[in-house]
Design a protein around this motif. Sequence first.
Motif, mmCIF file in Angstrom:
data_model
loop_
_atom_site.group_PDB
_atom_site.id
_atom_site.type_symbol
_atom_site.label_atom_id
_atom_site.label_comp_id
_atom_site.label_asym_id
_atom_site.label_seq_id
_atom_site.Cartn_x
_atom_site.Cartn_y
_atom_site.Cartn_z
ATOM 1 N N TYR A 15 -13.719 -47.068 0.687
ATOM 2 C CA TYR A 15 -14.746 -46.705 -0.543
ATOM 3 C C TYR A 15 -14.097 -47.355 -1.774
ATOM 4 N N LYS A 16 -13.575 -48.357 -1.849
ATOM 5 C CA LYS A 16 -12.899 -49.104 -2.961
ATOM 6 C C LYS A 16 -13.914 -49.462 -3.983
ATOM 7 N N TRP A 17 -15.272 -49.926 -3.461
ATOM 8 C CA TRP A 17 -16.131 -49.967 -4.607
ATOM 9 C C TRP A 17 -16.749 -48.758 -5.291
ATOM 10 N N TRP A 18 -16.656 -47.862 -4.632
ATOM 11 C CA TRP A 18 -16.829 -46.464 -5.333
ATOM 12 C C TRP A 18 -15.939 -46.055 -6.135
ATOM 13 N N TYR A 19 -14.669 -46.445 -5.732
ATOM 14 C CA TYR A 19 -13.681 -46.096 -6.841
ATOM 15 C C TYR A 19 -13.439 -47.135 -7.929
ATOM 16 N N THR A 20 -13.777 -48.404 -7.594
ATOM 17 C CA THR A 20 -13.840 -49.244 -8.697
ATOM 18 C C THR A 20 -14.976 -48.927 -9.692
ATOM 19 N N GLY A 21 -16.176 -48.448 -9.275
ATOM 20 C CA GLY A 21 -16.965 -48.124 -10.387
ATOM 21 C C GLY A 21 -16.623 -47.212 -10.927
ATOM 22 N N GLY A 22 -16.009 -46.097 -10.469
ATOM 23 C CA GLY A 22 -15.394 -44.786 -11.042
ATOM 24 C C GLY A 22 -14.429 -45.143 -12.200
ATOM 25 N N ILE A 23 -13.786 -46.016 -11.744
ATOM 26 C CA ILE A 23 -12.731 -46.707 -12.769
ATOM 27 C C ILE A 23 -13.329 -47.161 -14.104
ATOM 28 N N ILE A 24 -14.486 -47.934 -13.802
ATOM 29 C CA ILE A 24 -15.062 -48.625 -15.125
ATOM 30 C C ILE A 24 -15.871 -47.726 -15.621
ATOM 31 N N PHE A 25 -16.365 -46.640 -15.215
ATOM 32 C CA PHE A 25 -17.101 -45.524 -15.994
ATOM 33 C C PHE A 25 -16.249 -44.660 -16.549
ATOM 34 N N THR A 77 -20.580 -38.479 -16.438
ATOM 35 C CA THR A 77 -21.149 -37.982 -15.184
ATOM 36 C C THR A 77 -21.124 -39.068 -13.950
ATOM 37 N N PHE A 78 -21.376 -40.229 -14.360
ATOM 38 C CA PHE A 78 -21.110 -41.176 -13.131
ATOM 39 C C PHE A 78 -19.667 -41.180 -12.704
ATOM 40 N N SER A 79 -18.781 -40.907 -13.753
ATOM 41 C CA SER A 79 -17.521 -41.431 -13.349
ATOM 42 C C SER A 79 -16.873 -40.372 -12.559
ATOM 43 N N ARG A 80 -17.473 -39.034 -12.521
ATOM 44 C CA ARG A 80 -17.140 -37.956 -11.765
ATOM 45 C C ARG A 80 -17.826 -38.211 -10.300
ATOM 46 N N ILE A 81 -19.191 -38.553 -10.323
ATOM 47 C CA ILE A 81 -19.718 -38.773 -9.049
ATOM 48 C C ILE A 81 -19.087 -39.859 -8.266
ATOM 49 N N LEU A 82 -18.759 -40.866 -8.881
ATOM 50 C CA LEU A 82 -18.081 -42.213 -7.968
ATOM 51 C C LEU A 82 -16.685 -41.809 -7.589
ATOM 52 N N PHE A 83 -16.221 -40.684 -8.100
ATOM 53 C CA PHE A 83 -14.848 -40.209 -7.532
ATOM 54 C C PHE A 83 -15.162 -39.164 -6.634
ATOM 55 N N PHE A 84 -15.860 -38.006 -6.718
ATOM 56 C CA PHE A 84 -15.961 -37.080 -6.056
ATOM 57 C C PHE A 84 -16.828 -37.224 -4.749
ATOM 58 N N ARG A 88 -15.676 -36.515 -0.603
ATOM 59 C CA ARG A 88 -16.518 -35.546 0.249
ATOM 60 C C ARG A 88 -16.672 -36.369 1.440
ATOM 61 N N LEU A 89 -16.979 -37.599 1.308
ATOM 62 C CA LEU A 89 -17.069 -38.484 2.606
ATOM 63 C C LEU A 89 -15.760 -38.504 3.434
ATOM 64 N N ILE A 132 -6.951 -34.709 -3.243
ATOM 65 C CA ILE A 132 -6.360 -35.875 -3.801
ATOM 66 C C ILE A 132 -7.107 -37.206 -3.885
ATOM 67 N N THR A 133 -7.985 -37.437 -2.845
ATOM 68 C CA THR A 133 -8.831 -38.311 -3.007
ATOM 69 C C THR A 133 -10.134 -38.231 -3.959
ATOM 70 N N GLY A 134 -10.501 -37.142 -4.270
ATOM 71 C CA GLY A 134 -11.462 -36.988 -5.394
ATOM 72 C C GLY A 134 -10.894 -36.804 -6.900
ATOM 73 N N PHE A 135 -10.422 -35.431 -6.879
ATOM 74 C CA PHE A 135 -10.054 -35.003 -8.333
ATOM 75 C C PHE A 135 -8.854 -35.653 -8.405
ATOM 76 N N GLY A 136 -7.624 -35.757 -7.704
ATOM 77 C CA GLY A 136 -6.425 -36.159 -7.939
ATOM 78 C C GLY A 136 -6.549 -37.817 -8.415
ATOM 79 N N LEU A 137 -7.337 -38.582 -7.761
ATOM 80 C CA LEU A 137 -7.384 -39.885 -8.177
ATOM 81 C C LEU A 137 -8.055 -40.051 -9.475
ATOM 82 N N LEU A 138 -9.002 -39.252 -9.784
ATOM 83 C CA LEU A 138 -9.751 -39.101 -11.189
ATOM 84 C C LEU A 138 -8.794 -38.864 -12.104
#
Length: 301
Positions: A15-25, A77-84, A88-89, A132-138
């Motif tokens: 899910y690296k592209w999800w996290y990349t988008g989350g970092i940008i937002f 909102t988008f930064s949270r969605i793209l990390f959380f 969940r997945l 860790i993979t959601g809230f932790g990385l955020l």
Amino acid sequence: MLSKLRFLLRYTNKYKWWYTGGIIFLILTIWVSVTIPEYVQQGIDSIASGRENNYDVLLRSVIAIMALAIFLMIVRTFSRILFFVPGRLIERQLKGEMFRKLASFGKDYYDNNSSGSIISRINNDINGVRMITGFGLLQIVNIAFSLSVTPFKMWSMSPSLTLYTIIPIVIVFIIVRFGMAFMVRNTRLRMESLQSLSGRIISFLSGNGVIKSYNIHQWAEDKVEEENVKLFGFTMKISWIRSFVMPLISSMEQMLKIVILFAGGLLVIEGEFTIGELTEFIAYAALLTHPISGLGWVLTV
């Protein structure tokens, strides 16, 4: 430690592209957060000056703050969605893999491990991976950028006032660091105790016929009570440290305001600061409180 990181990377890489988008937002969120105080400063100084030609400056500042606030809600909102969502997945994927793995085990495994113990370990471990993979990385990304941009803004305004601000932050951070470590350690012990209690209860329920046959109800109740008291003890320790650490974290912003109001007020009296600049500096200090508390949590994981 490296094996745990490799395990997490195996899932997060998908899910690296999800996290990349989350970092940008998230970067946009931090940029907007540190930009709004600049317009607050301009608006307050235009009011304090009391000149008629400052009406346009005040109006532009108000419009800019409103526009940035709306934009901030969207990007946050988008930064949270793209990390959380990836968290969940990954949780769903792990539960599916765990079920298939457990279905492949033979009877001997289930004879040596109670159902309650297996269920409790699966839930605790997978929930930990999701955190860790959601809230932790955020939190890690948020801390890295927030503690870089915000202190730079504060230092550019007043190095001396920034140093005054750091003193209570360091004190609170040290207390939070040790408090969080104590709480995490007892949380793990509580999970183990809950796992043991769940295993006993399920074992006693499934063996209810045997308990009735041998008339050992009191023994079973004593065993459950013993595990329950241990669980209660760990829960009370967590509640005790939480009742001390959490109010300290929530009041850190107020402590910073007191320090800045006193030290910054002297600068305003001496003419080195304006009222608007003091307000801007207080806003920057408020932005530091959440990353600092998050840093205490991250360092205990």
